[in-house]
Write an enzyme that holds these catalytic residues in place. Sequence first.
Site, short mmCIF file in Angstrom:
data_model
loop_
_atom_site.label_atom_id
_atom_site.label_comp_id
_atom_site.label_asym_id
_atom_site.label_seq_id
_atom_site.Cartn_x
_atom_site.Cartn_y
_atom_site.Cartn_z
N ASP A 77 0.85 -1.19 0.00
CA ASP A 77 0.00 0.00 0.00
C ASP A 77 0.88 1.23 0.00
OD1 ASP A 77 -3.04 0.75 0.45
OD2 ASP A 77 -1.80 2.24 1.45
N TYR A 152 -2.23 12.48 2.54
CA TYR A 152 -2.63 11.60 3.66
C TYR A 152 -1.95 12.04 4.95
CZ TYR A 152 -5.12 8.48 0.55
OH TYR A 152 -6.03 7.98 -0.34
#
Length: 344
Positions: A77, A152
């Site tokens: 990820d 993020y």
Amino acid sequence: MNRAPSEAVFLKACRGEPTPVTPIWLLRQAGRYQKEYRELRSKVSLLELCRSPDLAAQVTVSAARKLGVDAAIIFADILLVLEPLGLEISFEEGEGPRILNPVRSAADLARLRTFDVGALAHVGEAVRKASAALAPLPVIGFAGAPFTLASYAIEGGSSKDHALTKALLHRDPGAFRELLAILARATGAYLSSQVEAGAEAVQLFDSWVGSLSPDAYREHVLPHSKTAISLVRPRVPVIHFGTGTAAFLEDFRDAGGDVVGLDFRVELDRAWDRLGPASRVMGNLDPAVLLAGRDAIRREAKKVLDRARGRAGHVFNLGHGIFHETPEDDARALVDIVHELSRR
Ligand code: CP3
């Protein structure tokens, strides 16, 4: 290490060489739309899966074999790279990812740890295992691009408008620049470690870069994407993927990727004309088409291939990640259809 150039159709297309068939792989080809993946995930968390070289390799290999695609992408990820910097990430069921200690000021930046790529050695190990199992099918390594990672880190999770990210960029460009520079170096080192482990191409995901104005992209983001890409080129082809890039596609190209990943919001031929004949492109079927049945899949896949006109340097893909609701058999059908319609 000096390797002979690979004959794999995917790698030939990345180099702009003609191929007997248009290569295809699918963004997010391993994931919840697959029964086998859901069964595994009922036993292990996403982070456990990512941290286990055996399981990550197994998921990578199984998805590629089932689909019959021309490349595998390593199961991992983009947020993993944030952990060695001292950010705490969590994936709660039914929610998006969370960063528990977001970076919102120069003081938060000062608390980041020095990046140690060794902390992600398990990803290299997974690449090694998947490459050995799949050879000669190439394995693609990947990382998030500095801007998408920063979004993020700053927002603390997914965001529609990236308001906090852009506010920091305009309020404290120095801190923003430092954060992106840290992320660019980390990304370059991380991608290089995947290449050393056997990845034959890498992809940089700038998934949310389309929330920027062209000016902001050029001034505050492009230089850092360029750094990340230059740290891993020219050892392997770099695919530079973004969504919402239509307004600044030429600048996006100038970040230096070998292949530009297009989303489904642009017409492939017009985008290719803007990028220039020497460019290679990846894309760009709307992933929603995979929910519309075989007739629609064949018709829409043909439209993408028609726009590519058999030009060398096209890698077929979706214009963004596959939806969870996609029937597995229809994803496989797309791969077969693209191979059948593009055979030369
Ligand atoms: O085959 C593959 O491509 C799978 C490997 C992969 C994952 N994440 C595993 C994963 C890849 C290439 C990614 C990249 C990634 N991660 C991106 C860029 C991709 C893009 O489409 O633009 C982004 C933005 C992330 C961050 C992230 N990870 C989000 C926003 C989410 C939640 C989204 C969701 O679908 O729930 C994740 C979780 C995640 N990473 C999943 C998978 C398969 C979801 C499934 C699960 O929880 O098991």
